[in-house]
Write a protein that holds these residues in place. Structure first.
Motif, PDB file in Angstrom:
ATOM      1  N   PRO A  48     122.151  68.337  21.920  1.00  0.00           N
ATOM      2  CA  PRO A  48     121.318  67.563  20.876  1.00  0.00           C
ATOM      3  C   PRO A  48     120.744  66.311  21.550  1.00  0.00           C
ATOM      4  CG  PRO A  48     123.674  67.305  20.577  1.00  0.00           C
ATOM      5  CD  PRO A  48     123.664  68.214  21.722  1.00  0.00           C
ATOM      6  N   ALA A  49     119.526  66.133  21.145  1.00  0.00           N
ATOM      7  CA  ALA A  49     118.788  64.952  21.524  1.00  0.00           C
ATOM      8  C   ALA A  49     119.242  63.587  21.017  1.00  0.00           C
ATOM      9  CB  ALA A  49     117.306  65.066  21.313  1.00  0.00           C
ATOM     10  N   GLY A  50     119.920  63.819  19.662  1.00  0.00           N
ATOM     11  CA  GLY A  50     120.295  62.422  19.223  1.00  0.00           C
ATOM     12  C   GLY A  50     120.842  62.979  17.815  1.00  0.00           C
ATOM     13  N   ILE A  51     121.180  61.867  17.045  1.00  0.00           N
ATOM     14  CA  ILE A  51     121.689  62.218  15.760  1.00  0.00           C
ATOM     15  C   ILE A  51     121.095  61.662  14.660  1.00  0.00           C
ATOM     16  CG2 ILE A  51     123.973  61.635  14.086  1.00  0.00           C
ATOM     17  CD1 ILE A  51     125.556  61.684  16.765  1.00  0.00           C
ATOM     18  N   GLY A  52     120.581  62.278  13.496  1.00  0.00           N
ATOM     19  CA  GLY A  52     120.014  61.680  12.377  1.00  0.00           C
ATOM     20  C   GLY A  52     120.849  61.671  11.257  1.00  0.00           C
ATOM     21  N   VAL A  53     121.020  60.709  10.240  1.00  0.00           N
ATOM     22  CA  VAL A  53     121.756  60.493   9.140  1.00  0.00           C
ATOM     23  C   VAL A  53     121.011  60.249   7.852  1.00  0.00           C
ATOM     24  CG1 VAL A  53     123.722  59.348   8.385  1.00  0.00           C
ATOM     25  CG2 VAL A  53     123.554  59.827  10.733  1.00  0.00           C
ATOM     26  N   GLY A  54     121.111  61.063   6.921  1.00  0.00           N
ATOM     27  CA  GLY A  54     120.608  60.554   5.683  1.00  0.00           C
ATOM     28  C   GLY A  54     121.895  60.323   4.678  1.00  0.00           C
ATOM     29  N   THR A  55     121.957  59.411   4.132  1.00  0.00           N
ATOM     30  CA  THR A  55     123.064  58.844   3.394  1.00  0.00           C
ATOM     31  C   THR A  55     122.524  58.341   2.147  1.00  0.00           C
ATOM     32  OG1 THR A  55     124.942  57.311   2.991  1.00  0.00           O
ATOM     33  CG2 THR A  55     123.297  56.641   4.409  1.00  0.00           C
ATOM     34  N   ALA A  56     123.552  58.488   0.748  1.00  0.00           N
ATOM     35  CA  ALA A  56     123.132  57.787  -0.247  1.00  0.00           C
ATOM     36  C   ALA A  56     123.113  56.336  -0.292  1.00  0.00           C
ATOM     37  CB  ALA A  56     124.295  58.305  -1.383  1.00  0.00           C
ATOM     38  N   GLY A  57     122.626  55.645  -0.969  1.00  0.00           N
ATOM     39  CA  GLY A  57     122.494  54.078  -0.884  1.00  0.00           C
ATOM     40  C   GLY A  57     121.258  53.630  -0.162  1.00  0.00           C
TER      41      GLY A  57
ATOM     42  N   SER B 217     130.873  56.590  18.936  1.00  0.00           N
ATOM     43  CA  SER B 217     131.942  57.711  18.810  1.00  0.00           C
ATOM     44  C   SER B 217     131.370  58.946  19.577  1.00  0.00           C
ATOM     45  CB  SER B 217     131.905  58.139  17.415  1.00  0.00           C
ATOM     46  OG  SER B 217     132.799  59.440  17.260  1.00  0.00           O
ATOM     47  N   ALA B 218     129.878  59.322  19.540  1.00  0.00           N
ATOM     48  CA  ALA B 218     129.177  60.396  20.130  1.00  0.00           C
ATOM     49  C   ALA B 218     128.546  60.129  21.366  1.00  0.00           C
ATOM     50  CB  ALA B 218     128.311  61.017  19.119  1.00  0.00           C
ATOM     51  N   ASN B 219     128.278  58.669  21.700  1.00  0.00           N
ATOM     52  CA  ASN B 219     127.450  58.605  22.882  1.00  0.00           C
ATOM     53  C   ASN B 219     126.037  59.063  22.871  1.00  0.00           C
ATOM     54  OD1 ASN B 219     127.208  57.348  25.428  1.00  0.00           O
ATOM     55  ND2 ASN B 219     127.829  58.911  26.454  1.00  0.00           N
ATOM     56  N   LEU B 220     125.462  59.189  21.713  1.00  0.00           N
ATOM     57  CA  LEU B 220     124.039  59.643  21.502  1.00  0.00           C
ATOM     58  C   LEU B 220     123.445  58.631  20.735  1.00  0.00           C
ATOM     59  CD1 LEU B 220     124.995  63.331  20.697  1.00  0.00           C
ATOM     60  CD2 LEU B 220     123.588  62.421  22.480  1.00  0.00           C
ATOM     61  N   PRO B 221     122.074  58.647  20.876  1.00  0.00           N
ATOM     62  CA  PRO B 221     121.121  57.554  19.846  1.00  0.00           C
ATOM     63  C   PRO B 221     121.387  58.357  18.538  1.00  0.00           C
ATOM     64  CG  PRO B 221     119.812  59.325  21.100  1.00  0.00           C
ATOM     65  CD  PRO B 221     120.996  59.353  21.610  1.00  0.00           C
ATOM     66  N   VAL B 222     121.273  56.965  17.679  1.00  0.00           N
ATOM     67  CA  VAL B 222     121.426  57.407  16.131  1.00  0.00           C
ATOM     68  C   VAL B 222     120.586  56.913  15.416  1.00  0.00           C
ATOM     69  CG1 VAL B 222     123.090  57.488  14.077  1.00  0.00           C
ATOM     70  CG2 VAL B 222     124.125  57.734  16.353  1.00  0.00           C
ATOM     71  N   TRP B 223     119.684  57.597  14.563  1.00  0.00           N
ATOM     72  CA  TRP B 223     118.947  56.988  13.368  1.00  0.00           C
ATOM     73  C   TRP B 223     119.616  57.031  11.682  1.00  0.00           C
ATOM     74  CZ3 TRP B 223     117.509  59.127  17.582  1.00  0.00           C
ATOM     75  CH2 TRP B 223     116.441  58.410  18.541  1.00  0.00           C
ATOM     76  N   VAL B 224     119.614  55.921  11.194  1.00  0.00           N
ATOM     77  CA  VAL B 224     120.261  56.233   9.686  1.00  0.00           C
ATOM     78  C   VAL B 224     119.215  55.591   8.684  1.00  0.00           C
ATOM     79  CG1 VAL B 224     122.066  55.424   8.311  1.00  0.00           C
ATOM     80  CG2 VAL B 224     122.590  55.778  10.626  1.00  0.00           C
ATOM     81  N   ASP B 225     119.253  56.771   7.696  1.00  0.00           N
ATOM     82  CA  ASP B 225     118.203  56.356   6.554  1.00  0.00           C
ATOM     83  C   ASP B 225     118.731  56.695   5.253  1.00  0.00           C
ATOM     84  OD1 ASP B 225     115.819  55.440   5.597  1.00  0.00           O
ATOM     85  OD2 ASP B 225     114.606  56.726   6.678  1.00  0.00           O
ATOM     86  N   ASN B 226     117.978  56.454   4.146  1.00  0.00           N
ATOM     87  CA  ASN B 226     118.192  56.910   2.962  1.00  0.00           C
ATOM     88  C   ASN B 226     118.110  58.350   2.916  1.00  0.00           C
ATOM     89  OD1 ASN B 226     116.707  57.437   0.227  1.00  0.00           O
ATOM     90  ND2 ASN B 226     118.482  56.312  -0.415  1.00  0.00           N
ATOM     91  N   ASP B 227     118.838  58.855   2.015  1.00  0.00           N
ATOM     92  CA  ASP B 227     118.905  60.624   1.997  1.00  0.00           C
ATOM     93  C   ASP B 227     117.518  61.080   1.310  1.00  0.00           C
ATOM     94  OD1 ASP B 227     119.503  59.472  -0.796  1.00  0.00           O
ATOM     95  OD2 ASP B 227     121.103  60.916  -0.857  1.00  0.00           O
TER      96      ASP B 227
END
Length: 322
Positions: free
Chosen positions: A63-72, A103-113
């Motif tokens: 994977p090139a990175g991690i993307g997260v969508g979360t409530a809030g 934890s994963a040693n990868l770039p991470v993006w976090v946004d609203n779901d």
């Protein structure tokens, strides 16, 4: 073909998956959300990411990175959940991007779901090629998102587009946000159930007669007068909110998603008709109102597209350089 890890964190479940840049989910993992502990949510999510990454390595899909969508409400630039959902205990002030990256040693993006869902629709879904698009996601609550020529609209720190808390009746029932008559009270799954219980005179604390949104729609299709009145109120509230949004943003398109909208074409046709009758013709006539392409995997796919969009320059957006 490139791959990323997508994560969709909700009040009842967490989804993680290995996703191709065309939106295909290659591998998925699902866990029940440990809603009583922020540490439990973070630990569970980290474990799921490790599982997905390991699967990818066995398939030569790094994977090139991690993307997260979360409530809030999320500060996208910093990867922090600024204001969490009440359905996950202590889900406020969580430095989710930092924790997952370590934890994963990868770039991470976090946004609203819902921002993540809209990203999927404008990248590879029903809104591909459009620049000015609004989204309403009608599920347990009502979430909102918007994009323009610069990307996802986030406001000062990420709290923009709380469309579920547009008031459609200033003398309506109290909302947990502090206002009254919010759209969420009428157009969400819980709002539809609340209105039906009220019409039937069932006390909110009485669990002996179970009512949910699907059962109300089913009763309406069967001709039940109370259910039909509730759905009419729901369509009225939703069309009023959509008209206000069209008058405010002058969008090319409004995308409607979430489980509440999965009732068939009749619901969309009723909504479109109401908007066309009551909105300013020059504005509502130029706005498409469409159903979202992505269903249950919308949050997962949208989250997974973030590394491609923001790292590789598919779309301009605040918080990361193209």
């Amino acid at each position: 073909m490139r791959y990323s890890v997508g994560i969709d964190i909700g009040a009842t479940k967490i989804l993680a998956g290995l996703v191709r840049e065309d939106g295909t989910v290659v591998h998925r993992v699902r866990r029940t959300t440990p809603f009583d502990s922020r540490d439990g949510v973070v630990e569970t999510t980290c474990e799921m990411v490790r599982e997905v990454v390991l699967f990818g390595q066995t398939q030569d899909c790094c994977p090139a990175g991690i993307g997260v969508g979360t409530a809030g409400q999320v500060n996208f630039a910093e990867g922090i959940v600024v204001s969490g959902t009440p359905n996950i205990r202590d889900w406020t002030g969580v430095k989710l991007g930092e924790l997952l990256s370590a934890s994963a040693n990868l770039p991470v993006w976090v946004d609203n779901d819902v921002n993540a869902h809209l990203l999927a629709e404008v990248s590879i879904g029903v809104a591909a090629g459009r620049q000015n698009v609004l989204m309403l996601a009608l599920g347990t609550g009502v979430g909102g998102a918007a994009c323009n020529e610069s990307g996802i609209v986030r406001g000062t720190w990420g709290g923009a587009c709380e469309f579920g808390h547009i008031s459609v009746d200033f003398q309506g029932p109290a909302c947990n946000c502090g206002s009254r008559g919010c759209l969420e009270l009428y157009a969400s799954g819980t709002g539809i159930a609340r209105m039906m219980r009220q019409r039937l005179g069932i006390d909110a604390t009485d669990d002996s007669r179970w009512i949910d949104a699907p059962s109300v729609f089913e009763a309406a299709r069967a001709g039940d007068a109370s259910a039909r009145a509730v759905i009419a109120d729901m369509i009225g509230a939703l069309s009023t909110a959509c008209i206000s949004l069209i008058h405010t943003f002058n969008p090319q398109m409004i995308v409607l998603g979430g489980g509440v909208m999965e009732q068939g074409p009749w619901l969309f046709e009723s909504l479109r008709k109401r908007i066309g009758q009551q909105g300013m013709p020059s504005l509502v006539g130029a706005t498409e109102v469409v159903c979202a392409k992505f269903g249950a995997d919308a949050g997962l796919i949208g989250a997974a597209l973030q590394p491609f969009v923001y790292q590789c320059g598919w779309m301009r957006s605040e918080g990361h350089d193209d």
